[in-house]
Scaffold this motif. Structure first.
Motif, mmCIF file in Angstrom:
data_model
loop_
_atom_site.group_PDB
_atom_site.id
_atom_site.type_symbol
_atom_site.label_atom_id
_atom_site.label_comp_id
_atom_site.label_asym_id
_atom_site.label_seq_id
_atom_site.Cartn_x
_atom_site.Cartn_y
_atom_site.Cartn_z
ATOM 1 N N ASN A 20 12.992 40.628 63.724
ATOM 2 C CA ASN A 20 12.105 39.809 64.563
ATOM 3 C C ASN A 20 11.704 40.548 65.844
ATOM 4 O O ASN A 20 11.784 40.020 66.944
ATOM 5 C CB ASN A 20 12.741 38.459 64.905
ATOM 6 C CG ASN A 20 12.724 37.523 63.728
ATOM 7 O OD1 ASN A 20 11.896 37.635 62.831
ATOM 8 N ND2 ASN A 20 13.650 36.581 63.707
ATOM 9 N N ASN A 21 11.314 41.800 65.665
ATOM 10 C CA ASN A 21 10.837 42.658 66.758
ATOM 11 C C ASN A 21 11.902 43.012 67.798
ATOM 12 O O ASN A 21 11.568 43.475 68.878
ATOM 13 C CB ASN A 21 9.610 42.041 67.444
ATOM 14 C CG ASN A 21 8.461 41.892 66.479
ATOM 15 O OD1 ASN A 21 8.184 42.789 65.689
ATOM 16 N ND2 ASN A 21 7.808 40.751 66.513
ATOM 17 N N LYS A 22 13.172 42.802 67.468
ATOM 18 C CA LYS A 22 14.262 43.221 68.354
ATOM 19 C C LYS A 22 15.055 44.318 67.658
ATOM 20 O O LYS A 22 15.289 44.253 66.447
ATOM 21 C CB LYS A 22 15.173 42.038 68.686
ATOM 22 C CG LYS A 22 14.484 41.003 69.538
ATOM 23 C CD LYS A 22 15.437 39.930 69.964
ATOM 24 C CE LYS A 22 14.673 38.942 70.826
ATOM 25 N NZ LYS A 22 15.514 37.889 71.323
ATOM 26 N N PRO A 23 15.482 45.347 68.403
ATOM 27 C CA PRO A 23 16.229 46.450 67.790
ATOM 28 C C PRO A 23 17.430 45.943 66.995
ATOM 29 O O PRO A 23 18.188 45.096 67.459
ATOM 30 C CB PRO A 23 16.682 47.283 68.983
ATOM 31 C CG PRO A 23 15.706 46.960 70.059
ATOM 32 C CD PRO A 23 15.331 45.517 69.849
ATOM 33 N N PHE A 24 17.575 46.486 65.786
ATOM 34 C CA PHE A 24 18.628 46.054 64.877
ATOM 35 C C PHE A 24 19.538 47.223 64.501
ATOM 36 O O PHE A 24 20.740 47.172 64.694
ATOM 37 C CB PHE A 24 17.984 45.426 63.646
ATOM 38 C CG PHE A 24 18.942 44.949 62.602
ATOM 39 C CD1 PHE A 24 19.894 43.995 62.895
ATOM 40 C CD2 PHE A 24 18.887 45.462 61.319
ATOM 41 C CE1 PHE A 24 20.787 43.559 61.930
ATOM 42 C CE2 PHE A 24 19.767 45.032 60.346
ATOM 43 C CZ PHE A 24 20.719 44.083 60.646
ATOM 44 N N MET B 109 -1.433 63.790 54.945
ATOM 45 C CA MET B 109 -0.448 64.145 55.952
ATOM 46 C C MET B 109 0.612 63.044 56.040
ATOM 47 O O MET B 109 0.309 61.857 56.059
ATOM 48 C CB MET B 109 -1.143 64.299 57.309
ATOM 49 C CG MET B 109 -0.237 64.833 58.357
ATOM 50 S SD MET B 109 -1.224 65.422 59.744
ATOM 51 C CE MET B 109 -0.159 64.976 61.062
ATOM 52 N N LEU B 110 1.854 63.469 56.081
ATOM 53 C CA LEU B 110 2.966 62.519 56.135
ATOM 54 C C LEU B 110 3.166 61.976 57.545
ATOM 55 O O LEU B 110 2.945 62.666 58.538
ATOM 56 C CB LEU B 110 4.260 63.198 55.690
ATOM 57 C CG LEU B 110 4.374 63.558 54.219
ATOM 58 C CD1 LEU B 110 5.654 64.349 53.986
ATOM 59 C CD2 LEU B 110 4.358 62.321 53.362
ATOM 60 N N ARG B 111 3.639 60.750 57.596
ATOM 61 C CA ARG B 111 4.014 60.154 58.873
ATOM 62 C C ARG B 111 5.337 60.793 59.334
ATOM 63 O O ARG B 111 6.147 61.206 58.500
ATOM 64 C CB ARG B 111 4.219 58.646 58.730
ATOM 65 C CG ARG B 111 3.015 57.892 58.240
ATOM 66 C CD ARG B 111 3.317 56.432 58.012
ATOM 67 N NE ARG B 111 4.451 56.261 57.098
ATOM 68 C CZ ARG B 111 5.216 55.185 57.027
ATOM 69 N NH1 ARG B 111 4.979 54.151 57.803
ATOM 70 N NH2 ARG B 111 6.216 55.109 56.176
ATOM 71 N N PRO B 112 5.576 60.847 60.643
ATOM 72 C CA PRO B 112 6.837 61.422 61.143
ATOM 73 C C PRO B 112 8.070 60.760 60.527
ATOM 74 O O PRO B 112 9.058 61.440 60.245
ATOM 75 C CB PRO B 112 6.770 61.185 62.649
ATOM 76 C CG PRO B 112 5.310 61.135 62.952
ATOM 77 C CD PRO B 112 4.667 60.495 61.749
ATOM 78 N N ILE B 113 8.019 59.456 60.304
ATOM 79 C CA ILE B 113 9.183 58.772 59.734
ATOM 80 C C ILE B 113 9.460 59.261 58.312
ATOM 81 O O ILE B 113 10.615 59.429 57.922
ATOM 82 C CB ILE B 113 9.016 57.236 59.793
ATOM 83 C CG1 ILE B 113 10.369 56.562 59.584
ATOM 84 C CG2 ILE B 113 7.966 56.741 58.813
ATOM 85 C CD1 ILE B 113 10.379 55.092 59.958
ATOM 86 N N ASP B 114 8.416 59.535 57.549
ATOM 87 C CA ASP B 114 8.608 60.050 56.193
ATOM 88 C C ASP B 114 9.107 61.492 56.225
ATOM 89 O O ASP B 114 9.922 61.890 55.396
ATOM 90 C CB ASP B 114 7.316 59.933 55.400
ATOM 91 C CG ASP B 114 6.899 58.488 55.201
ATOM 92 O OD1 ASP B 114 7.794 57.643 54.919
ATOM 93 O OD2 ASP B 114 5.699 58.187 55.337
ATOM 94 N N GLU B 115 8.621 62.263 57.191
ATOM 95 C CA GLU B 115 9.091 63.641 57.348
ATOM 96 C C GLU B 115 10.584 63.680 57.680
ATOM 97 O O GLU B 115 11.299 64.577 57.247
ATOM 98 C CB GLU B 115 8.290 64.361 58.430
ATOM 99 C CG GLU B 115 6.875 64.673 57.993
ATOM 100 C CD GLU B 115 6.063 65.357 59.080
ATOM 101 O OE1 GLU B 115 6.645 65.762 60.116
ATOM 102 O OE2 GLU B 115 4.850 65.479 58.891
ATOM 103 N N LYS C 93 10.800 55.371 66.243
ATOM 104 C CA LYS C 93 11.069 55.178 67.670
ATOM 105 C C LYS C 93 12.158 56.162 68.073
ATOM 106 O O LYS C 93 13.131 56.351 67.341
ATOM 107 C CB LYS C 93 11.543 53.738 67.898
ATOM 108 C CG LYS C 93 11.747 53.372 69.314
ATOM 109 C CD LYS C 93 10.604 52.527 69.813
ATOM 110 C CE LYS C 93 10.959 52.032 71.191
ATOM 111 N NZ LYS C 93 9.953 51.278 71.793
ATOM 112 N N TYR C 94 12.025 56.769 69.226
ATOM 113 C CA TYR C 94 13.009 57.728 69.734
ATOM 114 C C TYR C 94 13.223 58.889 68.751
ATOM 115 O O TYR C 94 14.324 59.421 68.624
ATOM 116 C CB TYR C 94 14.354 57.055 70.041
ATOM 117 C CG TYR C 94 14.252 55.824 70.888
ATOM 118 C CD1 TYR C 94 13.803 55.896 72.202
ATOM 119 C CD2 TYR C 94 14.577 54.586 70.362
ATOM 120 C CE1 TYR C 94 13.693 54.755 72.984
ATOM 121 C CE2 TYR C 94 14.478 53.433 71.135
ATOM 122 C CZ TYR C 94 14.031 53.526 72.445
ATOM 123 O OH TYR C 94 13.920 52.383 73.198
#
Length: 122
Positions: A48-52, A1-7, A39-40
């Motif tokens: 570094n874990n901050k939105p880019f 099963m594919l991950r949502p990001i891959d879908e 995400k979203y």
């Protein structure tokens, strides 16, 4: 099963998928501190874990774009603000060669904001 990001990538036509997959690899290889997350309901990239930045498809132009987190602080002629307050977007035409020089400049400038800690996230 594919991950949502891959879908997300596979749901688009071949040209758009290829364009987005290339941009995905380019951004992930741009700096070792960039990571990918779902995400979203869209592919989001963190420095570094901050939105880019993130990927989406422009409703009006039907083209993929890179949304630049805090792009409002950047001044590049190809970045569009539209109705966004903090972000700007860079449209990418999947039928043309990708302008890596432009994308690289924008990503470098955005990374420098993160590295200089000129941006805050609440």
């Amino acid at each position: 099963m594919l991950r949502p990001i891959d879908e997300f990538f596979l749901q688009h036509d071949e040209q758009t998928n290829s364009c987005l997959q290339f941009l995905r690899e380019y951004i992930l290889g741009f700096d070792e501190n960039i990571s990918e997350a779902w995400k979203y309901q869209l592919p989001f990239y963190y420095y570094n874990n901050k939105p880019f930045c993130y990927f989406w498809i422009h409703k009006k132009f039907k083209q993929p774009y890179i949304g630049i987190e805090n792009g409002g602080l950047l001044d590049h002629s190809q970045l569009l603000r539209e109705n966004r307050v903090k972000m700007k977007i860079l449209l990418v035409d999947p039928t043309k060669d990708i302008e890596l020089e432009t994308i690289g400049t924008i990503l470098r400038d955005s990374l420098s904001l993160h590295k200089d800690k000129n941006i805050t996230r609440g």
